[in-house]
Write a protein that holds these residues in place. Structure first.
Motif, PDB file in Angstrom:
ATOM      1  N   SER A 151      22.215  34.961  61.669  1.00 38.34           N
ATOM      2  CA  SER A 151      23.251  33.933  61.555  1.00 38.34           C
ATOM      3  C   SER A 151      23.102  33.056  60.318  1.00 38.34           C
ATOM      4  N   ASN A 152      21.889  32.978  59.733  1.00 41.03           N
ATOM      5  CA  ASN A 152      21.729  32.109  58.556  1.00 41.03           C
ATOM      6  C   ASN A 152      21.300  32.859  57.305  1.00 41.03           C
ATOM      7  N   ILE A 153      21.227  34.191  57.362  1.00 35.43           N
ATOM      8  CA  ILE A 153      20.722  34.945  56.217  1.00 35.43           C
ATOM      9  C   ILE A 153      21.635  34.812  55.002  1.00 35.43           C
ATOM     10  N   ARG A 154      22.929  34.585  55.226  1.00 32.54           N
ATOM     11  CA  ARG A 154      23.850  34.411  54.095  1.00 32.54           C
ATOM     12  C   ARG A 154      23.562  33.107  53.356  1.00 32.54           C
ATOM     13  N   GLU A 155      23.148  32.081  54.092  1.00 37.36           N
ATOM     14  CA  GLU A 155      22.770  30.831  53.443  1.00 37.36           C
ATOM     15  C   GLU A 155      21.486  31.008  52.630  1.00 37.36           C
ATOM     16  N   VAL A 156      20.560  31.827  53.148  1.00 37.93           N
ATOM     17  CA  VAL A 156      19.307  32.067  52.431  1.00 37.93           C
ATOM     18  C   VAL A 156      19.559  32.886  51.172  1.00 37.93           C
ATOM     19  N   GLN A 157      20.546  33.787  51.216  1.00 39.52           N
ATOM     20  CA  GLN A 157      20.921  34.558  50.026  1.00 39.52           C
ATOM     21  C   GLN A 157      21.198  33.616  48.853  1.00 39.52           C
ATOM     22  N   ALA A 158      21.752  32.453  49.157  1.00 35.27           N
ATOM     23  CA  ALA A 158      22.104  31.480  48.121  1.00 35.27           C
ATOM     24  C   ALA A 158      20.887  30.764  47.553  1.00 35.27           C
ATOM     25  N   ARG A 159      19.671  31.105  48.026  1.00 34.70           N
ATOM     26  CA  ARG A 159      18.449  30.511  47.484  1.00 34.70           C
ATOM     27  C   ARG A 159      17.585  31.523  46.738  1.00 34.70           C
ATOM     28  N   LEU A 160      18.053  32.760  46.612  1.00 34.58           N
ATOM     29  CA  LEU A 160      17.280  33.753  45.867  1.00 34.58           C
ATOM     30  C   LEU A 160      17.180  33.346  44.399  1.00 34.58           C
ATOM     31  N   PRO A 161      15.992  33.397  43.812  1.00 38.31           N
ATOM     32  CA  PRO A 161      15.833  32.966  42.416  1.00 38.31           C
ATOM     33  C   PRO A 161      16.689  33.750  41.426  1.00 38.31           C
ATOM     34  N   ASN A 162      16.984  35.027  41.713  1.00 34.32           N
ATOM     35  CA  ASN A 162      17.740  35.836  40.754  1.00 34.32           C
ATOM     36  C   ASN A 162      19.049  36.356  41.360  1.00 34.32           C
ATOM     37  N   ARG A 163      19.670  35.538  42.215  1.00 36.15           N
ATOM     38  CA  ARG A 163      20.892  35.972  42.904  1.00 36.15           C
ATOM     39  C   ARG A 163      22.056  36.215  41.958  1.00 36.15           C
ATOM     40  N   HIS A 164      22.033  35.607  40.785  1.00 34.42           N
ATOM     41  CA  HIS A 164      23.094  35.824  39.797  1.00 34.42           C
ATOM     42  C   HIS A 164      22.660  36.824  38.721  1.00 34.42           C
ATOM     43  N   GLY A 165      21.603  37.561  39.008  1.00 32.76           N
ATOM     44  CA  GLY A 165      21.079  38.481  38.000  1.00 32.76           C
ATOM     45  C   GLY A 165      21.681  39.861  38.042  1.00 32.76           C
ATOM     46  N   MET A 166      22.709  40.086  38.866  1.00 35.57           N
ATOM     47  CA  MET A 166      23.349  41.401  38.944  1.00 35.57           C
ATOM     48  C   MET A 166      24.863  41.225  38.886  1.00 35.57           C
ATOM     49  N   THR A 167      25.528  42.138  38.220  1.00 35.87           N
ATOM     50  CA  THR A 167      26.978  42.104  38.154  1.00 35.87           C
ATOM     51  C   THR A 167      27.568  43.320  38.840  1.00 35.87           C
ATOM     52  N   THR A 168      28.756  43.156  39.404  1.00 34.15           N
ATOM     53  CA  THR A 168      29.473  44.291  39.994  1.00 34.15           C
ATOM     54  C   THR A 168      30.730  44.627  39.190  1.00 34.15           C
ATOM     55  N   ALA A 169      30.888  44.016  38.024  1.00 34.27           N
ATOM     56  CA  ALA A 169      32.088  44.239  37.213  1.00 34.27           C
ATOM     57  C   ALA A 169      31.913  45.470  36.331  1.00 34.27           C
ATOM     58  N   HIS A 170      31.773  46.631  36.963  1.00 31.76           N
ATOM     59  CA  HIS A 170      31.549  47.839  36.180  1.00 31.76           C
ATOM     60  C   HIS A 170      32.207  49.068  36.794  1.00 31.76           C
ATOM     61  N   ALA A 171      32.992  48.918  37.854  1.00 33.61           N
ATOM     62  CA  ALA A 171      33.716  50.013  38.504  1.00 33.61           C
ATOM     63  C   ALA A 171      32.796  51.064  39.100  1.00 33.61           C
ATOM     64  N   LEU A 172      31.529  50.758  39.222  1.00 34.60           N
ATOM     65  CA  LEU A 172      30.604  51.650  39.892  1.00 34.60           C
ATOM     66  C   LEU A 172      30.339  51.074  41.284  1.00 34.60           C
ATOM     67  N   TRP A 173      29.284  51.546  41.969  1.00 33.67           N
ATOM     68  CA  TRP A 173      28.924  50.952  43.249  1.00 33.67           C
ATOM     69  C   TRP A 173      28.689  49.461  43.055  1.00 33.67           C
ATOM     70  N   PRO A 174      29.076  48.574  43.965  1.00 31.93           N
ATOM     71  CA  PRO A 174      29.532  48.865  45.318  1.00 31.93           C
ATOM     72  C   PRO A 174      31.038  48.924  45.500  1.00 31.93           C
ATOM     73  N   GLY A 175      31.829  48.775  44.454  1.00 33.75           N
ATOM     74  CA  GLY A 175      33.269  48.878  44.605  1.00 33.75           C
ATOM     75  C   GLY A 175      33.945  47.544  44.830  1.00 33.75           C
TER      76      GLY A 175
END
Length: 382
Positions: free
Chosen positions: A172-196
């Protein structure tokens, strides 16, 4: 069909899913395969996506994770997940500013970070939870309960200062913890590959590549190697320290793959990897192993070797991942205390005696490890 990607099949609209189920029949192929049962799909469909689809219900506290960690994880990863004796460090290299910003500065160009830990690179918390759930512990994967996976994940994040000591991680709170990952903005999905598109991707590739697909050569061979004259150009990597953990590079003063008994012995003597005890030095043999009669034939020990997956890395007469059983027996045949030493090595694991590949600690009891050690000390006879 049985064996197909369960998550993908379940995410299809009903008409497409039905079409996939009859694809073999439409192709004129009969008598091959069958439709997977719901129970079979559940057994295979255990992955957790970045949007947390597939995440089971459960919870685990940092404190529970610490207890679990010491029992099943610390032997390979260290008590604080910083060890690199067996595997590379999981924790380290992030700052409070990284947690606030969601981008680890030491990964950026020019940072000159020599060692990257798991927590430095992790951008989706589902990846950590999913890997622990599917692959850990190393010698008994998929044996942890969902609550134990939550606890282990919480403890790792606490060691990286992303969670407080009194935190309980749950579905129930794992999504809030996702927002505390040190490198949560270190990946992009703007490439038309996975995950879509369903996870924030784009439908149009950033590179079209139509021009570069013309007049291609019939065969292209790409090779990469380090010439001998450059191997030690920057000094012996094995003697250079790392900012995170204690991992070492290859001994660049020697040619690649040139390890021998003498080099293993030298490594043992310089304190980096303990070698066998000197002849005449006695260690305490486990009490359970002091029985007058311990079965030590191959037929007696084979159930133990198979049960603990020893045969996955060691052949009877040939090297696989590690040395063969006969090689081990030959190396220690003249050691008066070989049974004690080998019994301890089997249970504790280690690295360096046979090369750089590590053997994790094994969950055998003292009597079982002593039985295997005695079999090896007597020549690993059939």
């Amino acid at each position: 069909m049985l064996g197909a990607g369960a998550s993908q099949a379940q995410s299809l609209p009903a008409p497409k899913r039905a079409a996939a189920q009859v694809s073999l029949a439409a192709a004129g192929i009969s008598g091959i395969g069958r439709t997977a049962t719901p129970a079979e799909i559940r057994a295979w469909d255990i992955d957790v996506r970045p949007d947390f689809k597939g995440l089971p219900k459960g919870q685990g506290s940092v404190r529970q994770g610490e207890v679990l960690w010491e029992a099943q994880c610390a032997s390979c990863h260290g008590s604080f997940a910083e060890s690199s004796e067996v595997f590379t460090p999981l924790v380290g290299g992030v700052t409070a500013q990284d947690i606030r910003a969601g981008r680890v500065d030491s990964l950026l160009p020019g940072a000159n970070q020599p060692h990257r830990t798991t927590l430095m690179k992790l951008s989706t918390l589902s990846t950590l939870w999913d890997y622990i759930n599917r692959a850990m512990p190393w010698n008994a994967p998929k044996t942890l309960t969902a609550d134990e996976v939550y606890a282990a994940t919480a403890y790792i994040l606490h060691l990286g200062n992303a969670l407080p000591a009194d935190f309980t991680l749950s579905d129930s709170n794992i999504r809030e913890v996702q927002a505390r990952l040190p490198n949560r903005h270190g990946m992009t999905t703007a490439h038309a590959l996975w995950p879509g598109k369903e996870l924030g991707g784009t439908a149009r590739p950033d590179t079209q590549g139509s021009a570069c697909m013309k007049d291609c050569k019939a065969e292209v061979v790409v090779k990469s190697f380090l010439p001998d004259y450059a191997r030690n150009a920057h000094g012996n990597l094995a003697e250079q320290s790392r900012l995170v953990g204690v991992s070492r590079g290859a001994d660049t003063t020697r040619p690649p793959q040139a390890r021998s008994f003498e080099s293993d012995r030298d490594v043992a003597q310089d304190g980096r990897h303990p070698g066998p005890p000197e002849k005449g030095v006695k260690a305490a043999l486990p009490a359970a192993a002091t029985m007058a009669t311990i079965p030590v034939g191959a037929a007696a020990v084979m159930p133990l070797l198979q049960k603990n997956a020893c045969v996955a890395c060691h052949g009877m007469d040939s090297k696989l991942v590690g040395p063969s059983f006969r090689e081990i027996a030959a190396k220690y045949k003249d050691h008066a205390d070989a049974v004690n030493y080998l019994s301890g090595k089997i249970r504790a694991g280690g690295q360096g005696v046979w090369g750089s590949t590590a053997m994790p600690a094994q969950s055998l009891n003292p009597a079982e490890s002593a039985q295997l050690a005695q079999w090896l000390a007597l020549g690993a006879k059939p």
